[in-house]
Design a protein around this motif. Structure first.
Motif, mmCIF file in Angstrom:
data_model
loop_
_atom_site.group_PDB
_atom_site.id
_atom_site.type_symbol
_atom_site.label_atom_id
_atom_site.label_comp_id
_atom_site.label_asym_id
_atom_site.label_seq_id
_atom_site.Cartn_x
_atom_site.Cartn_y
_atom_site.Cartn_z
ATOM 1 N N PHE A 125 -15.399 4.034 5.084
ATOM 2 C CA PHE A 125 -14.994 3.198 3.951
ATOM 3 C C PHE A 125 -13.596 2.630 4.163
ATOM 4 O O PHE A 125 -13.352 1.444 3.954
ATOM 5 C CB PHE A 125 -15.046 3.996 2.644
ATOM 6 C CG PHE A 125 -14.609 3.196 1.459
ATOM 7 C CD1 PHE A 125 -15.467 2.304 0.858
ATOM 8 C CD2 PHE A 125 -13.317 3.323 0.959
ATOM 9 C CE1 PHE A 125 -15.059 1.541 -0.224
ATOM 10 C CE2 PHE A 125 -12.901 2.569 -0.124
ATOM 11 C CZ PHE A 125 -13.780 1.680 -0.711
ATOM 12 N N VAL A 126 -12.666 3.471 4.601
ATOM 13 C CA VAL A 126 -11.295 3.014 4.832
ATOM 14 C C VAL A 126 -11.270 1.962 5.941
ATOM 15 O O VAL A 126 -10.575 0.946 5.839
ATOM 16 C CB VAL A 126 -10.364 4.205 5.160
ATOM 17 C CG1 VAL A 126 -9.008 3.735 5.630
ATOM 18 C CG2 VAL A 126 -10.225 5.102 3.942
ATOM 19 N N ILE A 127 -12.049 2.164 6.994
ATOM 20 C CA ILE A 127 -12.128 1.177 8.080
ATOM 21 C C ILE A 127 -12.686 -0.141 7.554
ATOM 22 O O ILE A 127 -12.162 -1.217 7.856
ATOM 23 C CB ILE A 127 -12.967 1.718 9.252
ATOM 24 C CG1 ILE A 127 -12.232 2.869 9.942
ATOM 25 C CG2 ILE A 127 -13.300 0.613 10.255
ATOM 26 C CD1 ILE A 127 -13.080 3.639 10.933
ATOM 27 N N ALA A 128 -13.745 -0.069 6.743
ATOM 28 C CA ALA A 128 -14.336 -1.283 6.169
ATOM 29 C C ALA A 128 -13.333 -2.006 5.286
ATOM 30 O O ALA A 128 -13.204 -3.232 5.338
ATOM 31 C CB ALA A 128 -15.601 -0.932 5.379
ATOM 32 N N MET A 129 -12.588 -1.250 4.464
ATOM 33 C CA MET A 129 -11.564 -1.870 3.609
ATOM 34 C C MET A 129 -10.488 -2.551 4.452
ATOM 35 O O MET A 129 -10.025 -3.639 4.131
ATOM 36 C CB MET A 129 -10.917 -0.822 2.696
ATOM 37 C CG MET A 129 -11.756 -0.423 1.514
ATOM 38 S SD MET A 129 -12.016 -1.757 0.339
ATOM 39 C CE MET A 129 -10.384 -1.955 -0.338
ATOM 40 N N LYS A 130 -10.098 -1.912 5.543
ATOM 41 C CA LYS A 130 -9.073 -2.484 6.424
ATOM 42 C C LYS A 130 -9.568 -3.800 7.022
ATOM 43 O O LYS A 130 -8.828 -4.784 7.055
ATOM 44 C CB LYS A 130 -8.718 -1.469 7.521
ATOM 45 C CG LYS A 130 -7.581 -1.888 8.391
ATOM 46 C CD LYS A 130 -6.277 -1.855 7.636
ATOM 47 C CE LYS A 130 -5.122 -2.125 8.567
ATOM 48 N NZ LYS A 130 -3.878 -2.274 7.865
ATOM 49 N N PHE A 131 -10.816 -3.846 7.486
ATOM 50 C CA PHE A 131 -11.386 -5.090 8.008
ATOM 51 C C PHE A 131 -11.395 -6.176 6.939
ATOM 52 O O PHE A 131 -11.015 -7.316 7.184
ATOM 53 C CB PHE A 131 -12.825 -4.872 8.511
ATOM 54 C CG PHE A 131 -12.908 -4.379 9.920
ATOM 55 C CD1 PHE A 131 -12.518 -5.188 10.980
ATOM 56 C CD2 PHE A 131 -13.382 -3.114 10.187
ATOM 57 C CE1 PHE A 131 -12.595 -4.735 12.278
ATOM 58 C CE2 PHE A 131 -13.463 -2.644 11.483
ATOM 59 C CZ PHE A 131 -13.074 -3.461 12.536
ATOM 60 N N LEU A 132 -11.833 -5.814 5.733
ATOM 61 C CA LEU A 132 -11.912 -6.770 4.639
ATOM 62 C C LEU A 132 -10.531 -7.335 4.302
ATOM 63 O O LEU A 132 -10.350 -8.539 4.175
ATOM 64 C CB LEU A 132 -12.520 -6.086 3.416
ATOM 65 C CG LEU A 132 -12.780 -6.980 2.233
ATOM 66 C CD1 LEU A 132 -14.185 -6.717 1.710
ATOM 67 C CD2 LEU A 132 -11.774 -6.724 1.150
ATOM 68 N N LEU A 133 -9.540 -6.460 4.188
ATOM 69 C CA LEU A 133 -8.191 -6.907 3.835
ATOM 70 C C LEU A 133 -7.561 -7.734 4.952
ATOM 71 O O LEU A 133 -6.884 -8.728 4.684
ATOM 72 C CB LEU A 133 -7.321 -5.708 3.478
ATOM 73 C CG LEU A 133 -7.745 -4.965 2.211
ATOM 74 C CD1 LEU A 133 -6.930 -3.705 2.034
ATOM 75 C CD2 LEU A 133 -7.651 -5.849 0.991
#
Length: 135
Positions: free
Chosen positions: A30-38
């Motif tokens: 989830f944190v990796i996905a959020m980082k990609f999104l941001l």
């Protein structure tokens, strides 16, 4: 989603809504996905000019919360629109009612500027103060 190693590739796995708490790698994904999104949305606005030679990147995040800091209203709107599109593509939802906005012009709070995301208005911090910051 899929995983690859030097000797093995998994089949593609469809992701659904939510984080599986008992699965230890789920919060990390989830944190990796959020980082990609941001990171993808960050290109919609330049760094915020804080004065002098001080600059700050427009997006700050911690787990599932994010803060947008922009030098002008147009950049803020662009980054919100980009985040809205990216979230829809990733099958995630922004929650405007859980968000707050604060617009400052010439050192004073501007109560006339409102922002929207997902076709809903983000409440101003003067209208609905933050009750808690969670853990």
């Amino acid at each position: 989603m899929g995983f690859s190693t030097n000797s093995y590739n998994t089949d593609w796995i469809d992701l659904e809504i939510g984080i599986v708490v008992s699965f230890s790698i789920s919060p990390i994904l989830f944190v990796i996905a959020m980082k990609f999104l941001l990171k993808a949305a960050e290109g919609s606005a330049g760094p915020a000019i804080l004065g002098g030679d001080c600059y700050m990147l427009p997006l700050k995040a911690f787990m599932n919360g994010a803060t947008i800091i922009c030098s002008n209203e147009g950049e803020t709107r662009r980054i919100l629109e980009h985040l809205d599109v990216l979230n829809a593509w990733w099958r995630m939802k922004l929650k405007p009612k859980k968000s707050r906005s604060l617009s400052i012009r010439k050192g004073k709070i501007d109560a006339t500027t409102t922002f929207t995301v997902a076709n809903q208005q983000i409440p101003m911090i003067s209208q609905e103060p933050v009750k808690n910051l969670e853990r």
